[in-house]
Each structure stands twice: as C-alpha cells, then as structure tokens.
Design a protein around this motif. Structure first.
Motif, PDB file in Angstrom:
ATOM      1  N   ASP A   1       2.259   1.862  -3.368  1.00  0.00           N
ATOM      2  CA  ASP A   1       1.230   2.437  -4.227  1.00  0.00           C
ATOM      3  C   ASP A   1       1.032   3.919  -3.941  1.00  0.00           C
ATOM      4  O   ASP A   1       0.820   4.720  -4.846  1.00  0.00           O
ATOM      5  CB  ASP A   1      -0.109   1.721  -4.027  1.00  0.00           C
TER       6      ASP A   1
ATOM      7  N   TYR B   1       0.826  -1.197   0.000  1.00  0.00           N
ATOM      8  CA  TYR B   1       0.000   0.000   0.000  1.00  0.00           C
ATOM      9  C   TYR B   1       0.867   1.258   0.000  1.00  0.00           C
ATOM     10  O   TYR B   1       0.596   2.222  -0.718  1.00  0.00           O
ATOM     11  CB  TYR B   1      -0.912  -0.024   1.222  1.00  0.00           C
TER      12      TYR B   1
ATOM     13  N   ASN C   1       4.310  -2.366  -8.728  1.00  0.00           N
ATOM     14  CA  ASN C   1       2.931  -2.814  -8.712  1.00  0.00           C
ATOM     15  C   ASN C   1       2.658  -3.852  -9.793  1.00  0.00           C
ATOM     16  O   ASN C   1       2.124  -4.933  -9.522  1.00  0.00           O
ATOM     17  CB  ASN C   1       2.025  -1.589  -8.907  1.00  0.00           C
TER      18      ASN C   1
ATOM     19  N   ALA D   1       2.927   6.640  -5.757  1.00  0.00           N
ATOM     20  CA  ALA D   1       2.463   7.089  -7.063  1.00  0.00           C
ATOM     21  C   ALA D   1       1.491   8.245  -6.939  1.00  0.00           C
ATOM     22  O   ALA D   1       1.267   8.974  -7.897  1.00  0.00           O
ATOM     23  CB  ALA D   1       1.801   5.935  -7.806  1.00  0.00           C
TER      24      ALA D   1
END
Lengths: 379, 325
Positions: B126, B123, B193, B129
């Motif tokens: 992510d 997480y 990812n 990004a």
C-alpha cells in the motif's frame, strides 16, 4: 477477517490521501540548479548601493528558467536592501512568461528570446496609452557542450562537427572529423550518445540558431524551433536531466547552461571558431561574444542580434541572452516604481557583478549602458 | 384476488419511500453528488473538445497519422500517432508485468503468508502507492536506467529474434520498455490491493468444500478463488491500466522521447500523451497549448473506452461478481 478488511480500506484511504497530496505538491517542479549560488558576504556589501526609490509592495514576474538563479540572487539582495518589497519570480518557461505578461498578470516577463511581432502586437492591449512590450537584455550565459569520455580531457570541436554529432551524422568518437580537431587525443572506437532536451526550451533554440548560422551546410533544421528538430539522438528532461544523463553514460555528449556543467563536474568542449586558439566555455568568453552583438530592436527595444559566427579571439560563440520584458509606456501605476527600482538594480554594476559567480555572463559595458538609459524612462 | 386491484403503496422505492426528513436529505445529497460528478465530467469533455477543435481545424496535416509535433511552425504540423502508440505500448508492457505479479502478491498475502508476515507486507505494498510519481521518475532515471542497460543488451542478444526485443539503435535504456517496468511498479499497489480484497471475500464455504473433497491448496485457489475473483481482477487491472495510461512525471523524466514510431521496445524514442504535454506545455504558445489539449482529448477518449470495456467484460461475468454472491 472483517477487521483486517477495514484496516486495508483505511490504509488505502490514507495512501490515497498521501498520493493526492504528493501529486499536488510535486506539480510545481522547477529547473532549479543548486550548488552555484554564492553566499552572503559579497552580496550584503552590494546591497547598500541599491536605490529603492518608491519601491513598495509586491512585484510579480514570470518566465525563463535559464535566468532563475540570477533572478534569485537579485531578488535576495533587492529585498534585503528595500524593506517591505516582495519580488516574486516564477520560472515557468519563457513562453509561459510571455503569455502571463500579455494577459497582464505579471509586471515583467523573463524570456530567452525576444518578443515576436505578433506578441508585441498583443502586448499593446496591456501597455496602455500606446505603449508596447520591449526587450531589455539583462543576463547572458554560455551554453556548454558537456561530454563524458574517459581519457579525453580537452575535447575541441567546431560548429560543423557539433552539428553533425547532434544530427547523428557522426556516430563514432574516432571519426576522422573529430580526430583532425584533436590531434594526439586517444579517441575510442565507441558510439557517440548525443543527448538533447526533451522539453521545449530557449536553450535548444539558441543552439539551433548557433548551428544554423555557424554551420549552415550541416544544420538544415528550423533555427527558431524550441523543441528538438532533428530525428536522431536521445533526450532528457530539462538541463538538469541532460546533465545527469551525460554524467552517467560513458561516451555521451549534451548541451546545457555552464552552471550545470560546473555543478556536476562535467568536462566541456572548447569550440574551434576559426580564431587562433579554441575557445573554452567560460562566462568571460561569453561576455566577449555578446559584446559583438548588434541591437536589432528600434526605439527603446534592445533585442539583440548575436554574431554566432564570430571569429574574434577568445569569444565563445554559443551563448544565450535572456531578456526582461516590460512595457515602454503604460506599465501598471502601482507596480511601476518597484519595477523600475528592481530593473535598475539588476542592470547596475553591482547587479551585474554577482552574475559571474552564478555561472552567468554579465552584459558587456556598451549594452548595459544602453539598458541603464532605458530603464528610468519606463512609464 | 381483490388485493391485486388496489394500488400498491410503494411503486417506486426511490421516490415514494423517501418520506422521512433524514431520507429526503440523504436522497438530495446523493443525487446532488451524482449530478455534480456528471457536470464536472461534461465540463472537462466540453473544454477539451472546444479547445481541440480550435487547434485541429488549423492543423495542416492529418491529426491521427502525422509523426511530428510542431504547432509553432508555419504551417502548424502536429499528430498523435507516436503518442497513441507509445501510450498503449508502455501500458501493455506495464500490464503484462504487473498483473501476474500483483495476483501473486495478493494470493500470497491472502492465502499463503503467515499472519505475522501478511499484514506488514500488505502495508508495504500500500505504501508504494503513496510515493509521488516524480520520485519514481528520479529513481528510474538515476538508479534503474543504468542497471537496465545490461538487461537490454541481454534481451537484444538472446531475444532479438522476437523483433520487439531487437535493439536496432544505440542508446541507454531510456526506452518504452523501461517506462513499462516503472509503470508496472507504480500500478502494482492498486491492482494488488483490490485483488486481495476480492480474494478475501471468497465464501469460506467454497474453499472448505474444495478442501473437503481433497483438493490441495493450489487446487482450491484454481477452482474457487480465481474463478470467484475473476471480475475483481479485471476491474483491478483496469484501474491500474487507467493509472498507467495517464502517468506523466515519471515517464517524462525517464523516457528519451522522439517522434519516431518503432516496434523495437528497446530503442530510445517514442512518447506518451501525458509525457508530451508535460514536456511541451511550459514553453508552448497559446495555439501550441490548444494542440496539446487536443492530444489530451484523445487520451480522455482512450481512457473512457478502456473503462467502458472493463465494465462490459465485468457485466458479462456477472454470475461471478461479489455483489451477487
């Protein structure tokens, strides 16, 4: 496993949404410089003298980021005094402002340099009835040479050494040329890190004009260039970027509007102009230098020709004058009253008085008087 | 063999199979989306080409080999040599740093980390990004650059013999190397990812078979996970490379650009297409903007070539791709 995969996809979808949203939001950055805006009390007193006349509706303007803080003050006061009026100034840069003006998208443009002949020719399409774009000088300001050098408080340079430093011909702080101008200062044997703007800018252009006038032998580059013409040195983005870089790096030197030096507590260079004492970069000294400027425009055009090589006592020669550009005849009928009322306020004594608190130099009395005569004649 | 002479009822599944209304609507929608996409791409290409031709026809020097950018001069002089070099070099630095790290993170999350740690870690990656690029730029310029000064001096002192790490001119760490590091951080999430997704799709049977043969966990990864995920890693890297090539604000804030072409990574200078456009667009006149758009066309073409190359590489390794597994 399937579940976690779904979650991953969902997370990345949310991530993508946030990123694209953030990109949209971050697309409009500005050269804003906070910390120098004075607050309410003085400005509200000034507001009572603003003549609104028939001002109403929205007035669009765009251009130079160098005068953004001045424009913010004027807009705030003007809107406070005249209800129902909205002035919207986008600081997108002088070039962008002129382009928008010549496309008829804005009522006036702010620019760090006067219109070129071909831009005036283009403006005749927008200014109906035989009018053309004219330059009205409204805001001036000193461009400070900021530096960071521990142990050296009052650095003095002249045009020739400034040119050589920014052209990386002088690379050490203890260079004889610098030592001669600063007797008694403890200059270290370290490299000079000269920072300039990486984006195109009227500030760079004005420095270039100054250097090629006051130090013609040492600055051979195109004085009209808005991008940095010399090959050496280092660059940073925007005045704020240069100021940050200078603040961070020991032994660095750079140029930016005075307000950035004040806001970041950066020492500024006093310029040896040939007058009896070196001149510090202050708004007062900048006004003295602008007072020596001659009007080179004809008719109602007030484009100025600055005397960069001035030797007058206490006149700081490295100055920037920014103009508002409007049509002399043939402005759009629906915005004309608002345009005149706003410019009227900006060049009024009250309008000019608020400038020095924000790090700008008010227009000298003589030039301001001329602008005050022109503004009411706009049609 | 009478059946062969009769016309088969479904000759083209896409056309004649779509008889129900739902199918027809879906067919129309998907075909419409596909065509819209092509039209948008064609419009971008057409616009770029048109404005670029306007500009390049007035360029007084060779557009591809000139080390200067002054479209406002008379005569106008501008060329993309420095920009193309800077764009590619900074992206290569970013890839060299980001790809191994991303594969490492992906492997850790998918095969090594305890479950409780894996999810938050994925997480957090992510979330990287979701940070706007201007924030990376500010962080890079204000925080990272002063710290990298020391690394630069160390690299210069001990790795100077490699030529690329030889610092030949003084200055703080606002160079292509720093930009590469920053870009690497920015493209990490997308590579991690996608790679992680691919690693999770490795058939359990492969891994279990390898384990049954007595392989260690590392051998399982080497013999089944990495070969299976290879095309996925390549496409993930290309996605990251696409981002790195086009990154604008972070580079504009961190780099100290100049139109000098230097193979010394630690020297200040150089530039990238997107950074140059961001820096020059505001103050440029109309012709200057056309010149910048011409440079944008070159970036567009480079990106197309990169994506084309990625597709070609993946097509060659089809036997490993997840779609066929």
């Amino acid at each position: 496993m399937k579940l976690s995969r779904k979650n991953g996809l969902r997370a990345s979808a949310i991530g993508a949404l946030v990123v694209s949203g953030a990109l949209v939001l971050s697309a409009c950055g500005s050269d804003n410089n906070t910390g120098t805006t004075p607050d309410g009390e003085k400005t509200s007193a000034a507001a009572s003298n603003i003549k609104c006349d028939d001002a109403k509706g929205q007035l669009l303007a765009a251009g130079s980021s160098a005068q953004k803080n001045a424009m913010d003050l004027w807009v705030k006061n003007f809107q406070a005094a005249c209800s129902g009026v909205e002035v919207n100034y986008q600081s997108i840069g002088s070039g962008g402002g002129i382009t928008k003006f010549n496309q008829g998208q804005v009522a006036f443009a702010g620019s760090d340099s006067a219109l070129k002949d071909e831009e005036v020719a283009e403006s005749q399409k927008i200014c109906t009835g035989g009018g053309k774009g004219i330059n009205l000088p409204m805001v001036g300001g000193p461009i400070a040479i900021g530096y960071k050098l521990s142990g050296v408080d009052n650095l003095v340079l002249d045009a020739s050494t400034i040119a050589k430093i920014f052209d990386t011909k002088i690379t050490k702080w203890n260079d004889p040329a610098i030592a001669k101008l600063n007797p008694g200062a403890k200059l270290p044997d370290s490299t000079i890190q000269a920072f300039h703007r990486s984006d195109e800018s009227g500030t760079t252009q004005n420095l270039g004009k100054y250097l090629s006038t006051a130090a013609a032998a040492d600055w051979k580059y195109d004085p009209k260039s808005k991008s940095w013409p010399a090959p050496g040195g280092q660059a940073a983005n925007g005045s704020s970027g240069v100021a940050t870089a200078v603040k961070d790096a020991e032994g660095s030197i750079g140029y930016f509007e005075l307000s950035y030096a004040t806001a970041n507590k950066i020492s500024t260079v006093s310029v040896n102009t040939g007058a009896s004492a070196p001149v510090a970069a202050t708004t007062e000294n900048a006004s003295k230098a602008i007072a020596a400027a001659k009007v080179k425009g004809t008719g109602s055009d007030l484009a100025l020709s600055l005397d960069y090589a001035t030797k007058a006592e206490g006149a700081y020669p490295l100055v920037l004058v920014t103009y508002e550009i409007a049509c002399d005849k043939g402005n759009k009928a629906e915005t004309l009253p608002t345009l005149k009322a706003f410019l009227n306020y900006a060049i009024s004594e009250d309008g000019q008085k608020v400038l020095s608190d924000a790090g700008y130099a008010p227009m000298p009395a003589e030039i301001a008087a001329k602008v005050r005569q022109i503004v009411p004649t706009l049609s | 063999m009478a059946t062969t002479t009769t016309t088969p009822p479904i000759e083209d599944g896409r056309a004649k199979g779509a008889t129900r209304p739902g199918d027809r609507v879906f067919l129309g929608l998907s075909r419409g989306s596909g065509i819209t996409l092509l039209v948008i791409m064609a419009a971008i290409a057409g616009f770029l080409t048109y404005r670029a031709v306007l500009a390049i026809s007035q360029d007084s020097t060779n557009f591809f080999t000139t080390f200067e950018w002054n479209p406002a001069g008379s005569p106008p002089v501008f060329g993309i040599a420095v920009l193309a070099f800077g764009t590619i070099v900074s992206s290569i630095v970013a890839m060299v740093i980001a790809v191994p790290v991303a594969i490492g993170i992906a492997l850790f999350i998918s095969h090594y980390a305890p479950r409780k740690l894996a999810k938050p870690l994925a997480y957090v990656v992510d979330l990287l990004a979701a940070v706007p690029s201007i924030i990376y730029g500010l962080w890079g310029a204000i925080f990272l650059v002063p710290y990298l000064d020391g690394l630069n001096q160390w690299l210069d002192a001990y790795m100077g013999w490699t030529y690329i790490f030889d610092k030949s001119s003084d200055g703080v760490a606002r160079n292509l190397f720093t930009v590469g590091i920053l870009l690497a951080i920015m493209i990490l999430p997308i590579i991690t990812n996608v790679t992680r997704e691919v690693f999770l799709q490795v058939p359990k049977m492969h891994e279990e078979a390898a384990l049954a043969l007595g392989a260690t966990r590392w051998e399982v990864i080497r013999m089944s996970v990495l070969p299976f995920g290879r095309s996925g890693i390549i496409s993930a890297s290309m996605l990251g490379l696409g981002r790195a090539l086009g990154e604008t604000m972070a580079v504009a804030v961190v780099l100290s650009p100049s139109f000098v072409l230097s193979g010394h990574l630690l020297d200040p200078g150089g530039g990238t297409f997107a950074q140059n456009i961001a820096a020059k667009f505001n103050e440029a006149n109309e012709f200057g903007r056309d010149a910048l758009i011409a440079s944008g066309l070159v970036l567009f073409v480079i990106t197309l070539l990169v994506n084309g190359a990625a597709r070609w590489i993946i097509a060659r390794r089809k036997e490993y791709s997840g779609a066929n597994a």
